[in-house]
Design an enzyme around this catalytic site. Structure first.
Site, PDB file in Angstrom:
ATOM      1  N   GLY A  12      -0.797   5.635  -4.690  1.00 13.99           N
ATOM      2  CA  GLY A  12      -0.608   6.101  -6.054  1.00 13.99           C
ATOM      3  C   GLY A  12      -0.667   7.618  -6.196  1.00 13.99           C
ATOM      4  O   GLY A  12       0.037   8.196  -7.032  1.00 13.99           O
ATOM      5  N   ASN A  13      -1.471   8.286  -5.347  1.00 12.71           N
ATOM      6  CA  ASN A  13      -1.639   9.737  -5.487  1.00 12.71           C
ATOM      7  C   ASN A  13      -0.389  10.523  -5.070  1.00 12.71           C
ATOM      8  O   ASN A  13      -0.301  11.714  -5.338  1.00 12.71           O
ATOM      9  CB  ASN A  13      -2.860  10.233  -4.690  1.00 12.71           C
ATOM     10  CG  ASN A  13      -2.665  10.123  -3.184  1.00 12.71           C
ATOM     11  OD1 ASN A  13      -2.037   9.195  -2.699  1.00 12.71           O
ATOM     12  ND2 ASN A  13      -3.200  11.075  -2.451  1.00 12.71           N
ATOM     13  N   LYS A 132      -5.028 -10.609 -11.806  1.00 13.81           N
ATOM     14  CA  LYS A 132      -4.674  -9.196 -11.915  1.00 13.81           C
ATOM     15  C   LYS A 132      -4.286  -8.879 -13.361  1.00 13.81           C
ATOM     16  O   LYS A 132      -3.257  -9.346 -13.842  1.00 13.81           O
ATOM     17  CB  LYS A 132      -3.445  -8.922 -11.046  1.00 13.81           C
ATOM     18  CG  LYS A 132      -3.760  -8.442  -9.648  1.00 13.81           C
ATOM     19  CD  LYS A 132      -3.945  -6.989  -9.637  1.00 13.81           C
ATOM     20  CE  LYS A 132      -3.638  -6.117  -8.525  1.00 13.81           C
ATOM     21  NZ  LYS A 132      -4.676  -5.260  -8.058  1.00 13.81           N
ATOM     22  N   LYS A 217       0.793  -3.718  -2.182  1.00 10.98           N
ATOM     23  CA  LYS A 217       1.789  -2.908  -1.468  1.00 10.98           C
ATOM     24  C   LYS A 217       1.421  -2.711   0.006  1.00 10.98           C
ATOM     25  O   LYS A 217       2.299  -2.603   0.855  1.00 10.98           O
ATOM     26  CB  LYS A 217       1.992  -1.546  -2.150  1.00 10.98           C
ATOM     27  CG  LYS A 217       0.843  -0.582  -1.952  1.00 10.98           C
ATOM     28  CD  LYS A 217       1.327   0.830  -1.669  1.00 10.98           C
ATOM     29  CE  LYS A 217       0.231   1.744  -1.205  1.00 10.98           C
ATOM     30  NZ  LYS A 217      -1.147   1.489  -1.535  1.00 10.98           N
ATOM     31  N   LYS A 280      -6.170  -2.321   2.696  1.00 11.34           N
ATOM     32  CA  LYS A 280      -5.498  -1.465   3.698  1.00 11.34           C
ATOM     33  C   LYS A 280      -5.946  -1.849   5.106  1.00 11.34           C
ATOM     34  O   LYS A 280      -5.134  -1.956   6.026  1.00 11.34           O
ATOM     35  CB  LYS A 280      -5.811   0.017   3.456  1.00 11.34           C
ATOM     36  CG  LYS A 280      -5.293   0.517   2.122  1.00 11.34           C
ATOM     37  CD  LYS A 280      -5.557   1.992   1.963  1.00 11.34           C
ATOM     38  CE  LYS A 280      -5.482   2.407   0.517  1.00 11.34           C
ATOM     39  NZ  LYS A 280      -4.282   1.979  -0.191  1.00 11.34           N
TER      40      LYS A 280
HETATM   41  P1  ADP Z   1      -3.737   3.709  -3.088  1.00 12.93           P
HETATM   42  O1  ADP Z   1      -3.000   4.018  -4.337  1.00 12.93           O
HETATM   43  O2  ADP Z   1      -3.430   4.689  -1.995  1.00 12.93           O
HETATM   44  O3  ADP Z   1      -3.615   2.283  -2.633  1.00 12.93           O
HETATM   45  P2  ADP Z   1      -6.535   3.089  -3.670  1.00 12.93           P
HETATM   46  O4  ADP Z   1      -7.312   3.756  -4.749  1.00 12.93           O
HETATM   47  O5  ADP Z   1      -6.138   1.673  -3.844  1.00 12.93           O
HETATM   48  O6  ADP Z   1      -5.264   4.028  -3.422  1.00 12.93           O
HETATM   49  O7  ADP Z   1      -7.343   3.209  -2.286  1.00 12.93           O
HETATM   50  C1  ADP Z   1      -7.807   4.451  -1.790  1.00 12.93           C
HETATM   51  C2  ADP Z   1      -9.246   4.711  -2.203  1.00 12.93           C
HETATM   52  O8  ADP Z   1     -10.141   3.806  -1.543  1.00 12.93           O
HETATM   53  C3  ADP Z   1      -9.800   6.051  -1.811  1.00 12.93           C
HETATM   54  O9  ADP Z   1      -9.421   7.052  -2.720  1.00 12.93           O
HETATM   55  C4  ADP Z   1     -11.317   5.827  -1.789  1.00 12.93           C
HETATM   56  O10 ADP Z   1     -11.901   6.254  -2.998  1.00 12.93           O
HETATM   57  C5  ADP Z   1     -11.460   4.312  -1.727  1.00 12.93           C
HETATM   58  N1  ADP Z   1     -12.273   3.768  -0.638  1.00 12.93           N
HETATM   59  C6  ADP Z   1     -12.922   2.581  -0.714  1.00 12.93           C
HETATM   60  N2  ADP Z   1     -13.590   2.311   0.400  1.00 12.93           N
HETATM   61  C7  ADP Z   1     -13.379   3.344   1.247  1.00 12.93           C
HETATM   62  C8  ADP Z   1     -13.817   3.648   2.577  1.00 12.93           C
HETATM   63  N3  ADP Z   1     -14.596   2.809   3.245  1.00 12.93           N
HETATM   64  N4  ADP Z   1     -13.405   4.799   3.141  1.00 12.93           N
HETATM   65  C9  ADP Z   1     -12.614   5.657   2.468  1.00 12.93           C
HETATM   66  N5  ADP Z   1     -12.167   5.429   1.204  1.00 12.93           N
HETATM   67  C10 ADP Z   1     -12.533   4.293   0.591  1.00 12.93           C
HETATM   68 MG    MG Z   2      -4.347   0.561  -3.685  1.00 10.31          MG
END
Ligand code: ADP
Ligand code: MG
Length: 317
Positions: A12-13, A132, A217, A280
């Site tokens: 998303g970023n 969701k 995704k 992820k």
């Molecule tokens: P995206 O849009 O890239 O899917 P998400 O917000 O769903 O983004 O996932 C990324 C976020 O997951 C990071 O910004 C962080 O705050 C969070 N996060 C949760 N657990 C962890 C972890 N163990 N290590 C690093 N980041 C983590």
């Molecule tokens: Mg995400």
């Protein structure tokens, strides 16, 4: 020289930096930043397929459709059509950013977007438990009308109002896989698998129809990486590295994890947040178990450095 193929799932970023920068123009600038870093990779000989998130964008489209229905009595847009719209909008922006950045970098390659459908199973347990939340808040009366007239699943959301909920089933098959493969074989940079894909189900006779659901995704892009036998799966997100014990005093950033360690940490259940990092890691586990060799999690600005082994978290067999 044999091709090196990477699937890059961008988070998303790469489109919305923060709440104050959500306009279409601002999303374009953000996409361009990420495109610059992906072109650095392409310059080093990688062929890439880029998948992206679309949660907020689908949310905006749904909100517009809801307002249009209220104000002008225009028919409500089906969720899967909003998904397709978002793939078109984001795909257009990303492809143009990639084309422009390749032009500036002197890379003579083409880029194209493939609007993509992902088959899910109606038997997926997610359909038994739609969870969701999507779209805006409704009054109880509005929610009940949607439930009756459009068959929506609606729930009361912690005293804040009523919301529509949809299932998040696992992706099973990428309908446009052959088209994506043909483009990659032709050396064309591809943008696809937006939001995990437009969810569709297969009828008995093999024909397809769209269904109201959302696909993760990261799982969608992992499936593509598996199907392409990609050399690498890159998950670009808001953090430079993955941590264990995330958010706790004993938090520890990781340079490397083996598949066995990743599975162990997932089992321990305390390291990766559900709904953000956990999917992820699971997506990467799925890729490596299906024969993939390596995966990287990092943020857009560090993609090239992570590929060179200088930062990011690398996960290998
Ligand atoms: P995206 O849009 O890239 O899917 P998400 O917000 O769903 O983004 O996932 C990324 C976020 O997951 C990071 O910004 C962080 O705050 C969070 N996060 C949760 N657990 C962890 C972890 N163990 N290590 C690093 N980041 C983590
Ligand atoms: Mg995400």
């Amino acid at each position: 020289m044999s091709k090196k193929v990477a699937v890059i799932a961008i988070g998303g970023n790469s489109l919305i930096k923060d709440k104050a920068h959500q306009s279409v123009q601002e999303q374009y600038f953000a996409a361009d930043e990420t495109a610059k870093h992906i072109v650095e990779m392409i310059k080093e000989g990688w062929d890439v397929v880029i998948g992206h998130g679309n949660g907020p964008q689908v949310g905006f489209l749904l909100q517009k459709a809801e307002i249009a229905e209220k104000v002008a009595n225009l028919a409500m847009a089906p969720l899967e059509v909003c998904g397709a719209q978002s793939q078109g909008q984001i795909g257009y922006q990303l492809v143009q950013c990639l084309q422009n950045e390749m032009k500036r970098a002197g890379v003579n390659k083409a880029a194209a977007c493939v609007i993509e459908q992902t088959v899910v199973s109606k038997e997926d347990p997610a359909f038994q438990n739609p969870s969701k939340p999507i779209g805006g808040f409704m009054t109880e009366e509005e929610a009940k009308i949607k439930e009756r007239d459009l068959g929506w699943n609606v729930v009361e959301d912690a005293g804040r109002g009523w919301r529509r909920v949809v299932p998040s089933p696992l992706p099973q098959r990428i309908v446009e896989l052959d088209a994506i493969k043909a483009l990659i074989d032709a050396g064309i940079i591809v943008v696809s698998i937006g939001g995990g894909g437009i969810p569709v189900v297969e009828r008995e006779d093999g024909t397809l129809e769209g269904i109201a659901a959302v696909i993760d995704k990261d799982f969608g892009n992992s499936l593509l990486a598996q199907n392409l036998n990609a050399d690498m799966l890159v998950i670009s997100t808001a953090v430079e590295k993955v941590a264990i014990n995330f958010g706790k005093p004993e938090q520890q950033w990781l340079d490397h994890m083996t598949l066995a360690e990743a599975k162990q940490y997932m089992e321990e259940g305390v390291h990766f947040k559900k709904g953000s990092m956990a999917p992820k890691i699971q997506a990467i586990i799925n890729f490596l178990e299906a024969g993939g060799k390596e995966a990287i999690i990092t943020n857009p600005e560090n993609i090239l450095r992570a590929i060179h082994g200088e930062t990011g978290t690398r996960i290998t067999k």
